[in-house]
Motif scaffolding. Structure first.
Motif, PDB file in Angstrom:
ATOM      1  N   ALA A 237     -24.589  41.121   8.897  1.00 53.05           N
ATOM      2  CA  ALA A 237     -25.608  40.475   8.064  1.00 53.05           C
ATOM      3  C   ALA A 237     -26.953  41.194   8.097  1.00 53.05           C
ATOM      4  N   ILE A 238     -27.206  41.980   9.141  1.00 54.47           N
ATOM      5  CA  ILE A 238     -28.507  42.656   9.255  1.00 54.47           C
ATOM      6  C   ILE A 238     -28.426  44.126   8.861  1.00 54.47           C
ATOM      7  N   GLY A 239     -27.283  44.541   8.309  1.00 54.72           N
ATOM      8  CA  GLY A 239     -27.173  45.910   7.832  1.00 54.72           C
ATOM      9  C   GLY A 239     -26.498  46.877   8.774  1.00 54.72           C
ATOM     10  N   THR A 240     -25.812  46.355   9.787  1.00 54.26           N
ATOM     11  CA  THR A 240     -25.073  47.226  10.714  1.00 54.26           C
ATOM     12  C   THR A 240     -23.913  47.899   9.984  1.00 54.26           C
ATOM     13  N   ASP A 241     -23.752  49.187  10.197  1.00 59.93           N
ATOM     14  CA  ASP A 241     -22.653  49.936   9.582  1.00 59.93           C
ATOM     15  C   ASP A 241     -21.400  49.949  10.443  1.00 59.93           C
ATOM     16  N   CYS A 242     -21.589  49.822  11.752  1.00 60.67           N
ATOM     17  CA  CYS A 242     -20.462  50.038  12.665  1.00 60.67           C
ATOM     18  C   CYS A 242     -20.708  49.306  13.975  1.00 60.67           C
ATOM     19  N   LEU A 243     -19.636  48.816  14.589  1.00 61.30           N
ATOM     20  CA  LEU A 243     -19.691  48.218  15.916  1.00 61.30           C
ATOM     21  C   LEU A 243     -19.064  49.168  16.923  1.00 61.30           C
ATOM     22  N   LEU A 244     -19.643  49.223  18.122  1.00 64.19           N
ATOM     23  CA  LEU A 244     -18.987  49.889  19.246  1.00 64.19           C
ATOM     24  C   LEU A 244     -18.593  48.791  20.218  1.00 64.19           C
ATOM     25  N   VAL A 245     -17.291  48.650  20.448  1.00 61.18           N
ATOM     26  CA  VAL A 245     -16.771  47.519  21.219  1.00 61.18           C
ATOM     27  C   VAL A 245     -15.875  48.032  22.339  1.00 61.18           C
ATOM     28  N   GLY A 246     -16.127  47.566  23.552  1.00 57.86           N
ATOM     29  CA  GLY A 246     -15.321  48.003  24.677  1.00 57.86           C
ATOM     30  C   GLY A 246     -14.724  46.867  25.479  1.00 57.86           C
ATOM     31  N   GLU A 247     -15.580  46.130  26.184  1.00 57.06           N
ATOM     32  CA  GLU A 247     -15.096  45.155  27.163  1.00 57.06           C
ATOM     33  C   GLU A 247     -14.168  44.115  26.554  1.00 57.06           C
ATOM     34  N   SER A 248     -14.530  43.550  25.409  1.00 53.00           N
ATOM     35  CA  SER A 248     -13.683  42.493  24.830  1.00 53.00           C
ATOM     36  C   SER A 248     -12.318  43.035  24.426  1.00 53.00           C
ATOM     37  N   LEU A 249     -12.271  44.276  23.935  1.00 54.86           N
ATOM     38  CA  LEU A 249     -10.987  44.871  23.562  1.00 54.86           C
ATOM     39  C   LEU A 249     -10.151  45.188  24.793  1.00 54.86           C
ATOM     40  N   MET A 250     -10.802  45.674  25.849  1.00 54.76           N
ATOM     41  CA  MET A 250     -10.076  46.010  27.068  1.00 54.76           C
ATOM     42  C   MET A 250      -9.490  44.760  27.728  1.00 54.76           C
ATOM     43  N   LYS A 251     -10.181  43.625  27.594  1.00 57.90           N
ATOM     44  CA  LYS A 251      -9.724  42.391  28.228  1.00 57.90           C
ATOM     45  C   LYS A 251      -8.768  41.588  27.353  1.00 57.90           C
ATOM     46  N   SER A 252      -8.709  41.931  26.074  1.00 57.57           N
ATOM     47  CA  SER A 252      -7.907  41.149  25.136  1.00 57.57           C
ATOM     48  C   SER A 252      -6.410  41.382  25.328  1.00 57.57           C
ATOM     49  N   ASP A 253      -5.634  40.305  25.165  1.00 57.06           N
ATOM     50  CA  ASP A 253      -4.177  40.432  25.177  1.00 57.06           C
ATOM     51  C   ASP A 253      -3.669  41.000  23.853  1.00 57.06           C
ATOM     52  N   ASP A 254      -4.538  40.961  22.834  1.00 53.64           N
ATOM     53  CA  ASP A 254      -4.133  41.432  21.507  1.00 53.64           C
ATOM     54  C   ASP A 254      -5.312  42.185  20.866  1.00 53.64           C
ATOM     55  N   PRO A 255      -5.626  43.382  21.375  1.00 55.95           N
ATOM     56  CA  PRO A 255      -6.764  44.125  20.832  1.00 55.95           C
ATOM     57  C   PRO A 255      -6.618  44.478  19.358  1.00 55.95           C
ATOM     58  N   GLU A 256      -5.378  44.603  18.887  1.00 53.89           N
ATOM     59  CA  GLU A 256      -5.180  44.933  17.470  1.00 53.89           C
ATOM     60  C   GLU A 256      -5.701  43.814  16.577  1.00 53.89           C
ATOM     61  N   SER A 257      -5.381  42.565  16.913  1.00 50.37           N
ATOM     62  CA  SER A 257      -5.862  41.432  16.125  1.00 50.37           C
ATOM     63  C   SER A 257      -7.380  41.315  16.193  1.00 50.37           C
ATOM     64  N   LEU A 258      -7.942  41.604  17.368  1.00 50.79           N
ATOM     65  CA  LEU A 258      -9.387  41.492  17.529  1.00 50.79           C
ATOM     66  C   LEU A 258     -10.113  42.550  16.693  1.00 50.79           C
ATOM     67  N   ILE A 259      -9.583  43.770  16.633  1.00 53.11           N
ATOM     68  CA  ILE A 259     -10.197  44.790  15.785  1.00 53.11           C
ATOM     69  C   ILE A 259     -10.149  44.370  14.324  1.00 53.11           C
ATOM     70  N   ASN A 260      -9.039  43.815  13.898  1.00 50.60           N
ATOM     71  CA  ASN A 260      -8.942  43.320  12.520  1.00 50.60           C
ATOM     72  C   ASN A 260      -9.942  42.201  12.248  1.00 50.60           C
ATOM     73  N   GLU A 261     -10.148  41.353  13.236  1.00 46.30           N
ATOM     74  CA  GLU A 261     -11.119  40.261  13.092  1.00 46.30           C
ATOM     75  C   GLU A 261     -12.526  40.834  12.936  1.00 46.30           C
ATOM     76  N   PHE A 262     -12.863  41.850  13.718  1.00 47.67           N
ATOM     77  CA  PHE A 262     -14.175  42.477  13.600  1.00 47.67           C
ATOM     78  C   PHE A 262     -14.347  43.126  12.221  1.00 47.67           C
ATOM     79  N   LYS A 263     -13.339  43.875  11.794  1.00 41.71           N
ATOM     80  CA  LYS A 263     -13.448  44.630  10.549  1.00 41.71           C
ATOM     81  C   LYS A 263     -13.545  43.734   9.312  1.00 41.71           C
ATOM     82  N   HIS A 264     -12.999  42.556   9.415  1.00 43.31           N
ATOM     83  CA  HIS A 264     -13.001  41.641   8.257  1.00 43.31           C
ATOM     84  C   HIS A 264     -13.967  40.489   8.428  1.00 43.31           C
ATOM     85  N   ALA A 265     -14.945  40.686   9.305  1.00 44.81           N
ATOM     86  CA  ALA A 265     -15.937  39.619   9.543  1.00 44.81           C
ATOM     87  C   ALA A 265     -16.710  39.323   8.259  1.00 44.81           C
TER      88      ALA A 265
END
Length: 265
Positions: A237-265
């Motif tokens: 919403a504030i004009g960010t072009d890209c996210l850098l995400v580490g800890e939540s993906l490393m801890k997730s049981d399903d990092p693929e779904s979480l990346i899709n959730e981020f990309k389609h926010a």
């Protein structure tokens, strides 16, 4: 001594034995090779799309152990690749993050075997151009420049070496004064770290304050603190072009779904 200063102190000692003369011909060779490799800048600048840089790291000073020390970097990278991550960030610092340059080499080798090669960032505490050379040798397409931790001369040396080797640079900032310092070097990518590297406190509000101040012709990354689509939507919403995400993906049981959730926010 705050944690960032402590890390930079041991990093300078760690790198010192590896320092050598870097020849222009060596950098030119990397530059020529880079023409045939995916561009980091292009990978994370897609109009009307929130890109994701997915990070491989085993631990951090703020979170402690994130995954098992025996985690295979390629296995983690494969999940990110399958989820459609736009780029990867590979932690190569050992003492604080449990990474190594070997992780970078292996992940790049894995990516090069696929039809959709995506670029990697060497995520480390850069203090000398020799680290840029190491990044290029391993196949990285970008390096990190932590503005707070470096002098203007050190920033120029790292940035110029990266440019000469055909690598992009992420200028990482956390405060408004650091933005002013970064802009003096004409960066093409700025990352706003929502985590204070002195106290290791994370607040997405840092990006909400600073990213709107970054000129539109610079790619704007928001780093750290993203756990779900709502967090990603705040950044978008504030004009960010890209996210850098580490800890939540490393801890997730399903990092693929979480990346899709981020990309389609």
């Amino acid at each position: 001594m705050d944690k960032l200063s402590e890390i930079m102190d041991y990093k300078r000692r760690e790198v010192a034995p590896r320092i050598r003369v870097i020849h222009d011909a060596e950098l030119q060779r990397f530059y020529d090779m880079a023409k045939h490799q995916p561009s980091f800048l292009e990978a994370i600048s897609k109009p009307d799309e929130l890109c994701v840089i997915a990070e491989v790291k085993r631990r951090s000073p703020s979170a402690g152990m994130i995954s098992d020390e025996s985690l295979n970097a390629v296995d983690q990278a494969r999940q990110y690749y399958n989820a459609g991550a736009d780029a990867l960030s590979i932690l190569t610092d050992g003492p604080s993050f449990g990474g190594s340059i070997k992780d970078l080499w292996e992940v790049v080798d894995f990516l090069n075997d696929h039809r959709r090669p995506i670029p990697c960032l060497r995520k480390d505490f850069m203090v000398h151009p020799i680290q840029v050379v190491e990044a290029a040798e391993a196949g990285a397409r970008a390096i990190l420049i932590i503005v707070r931790a470096l002098t203007d001369d050190e920033i120029s040396m790292l940035y110029n070496t990266a440019n000469a080797a055909g690598l992009d640079s992420i200028f990482e900032i956390h405060e408004e004064a650091e933005l002013e310092k970064a802009l003096r070097h004409n960066p093409r990518i700025i990352g706003v770290n929502n985590r204070d590297l002195k106290r290791f406190i994370t607040d997405i509000g840092i990006s909400e304050y600073i990213i709107p101040q970054i000129p539109d012709d610079i790619v704007r990354i928001s780093e750290s603190g993203f756990w779900n689509g709502e967090d990603a939507a705040r950044a978008k919403a504030i004009g960010t072009d890209c996210l850098l995400v580490g800890e939540s993906l490393m801890k997730s049981d399903d990092p693929e779904s979480l990346i899709n959730e981020f990309k389609h926010a």
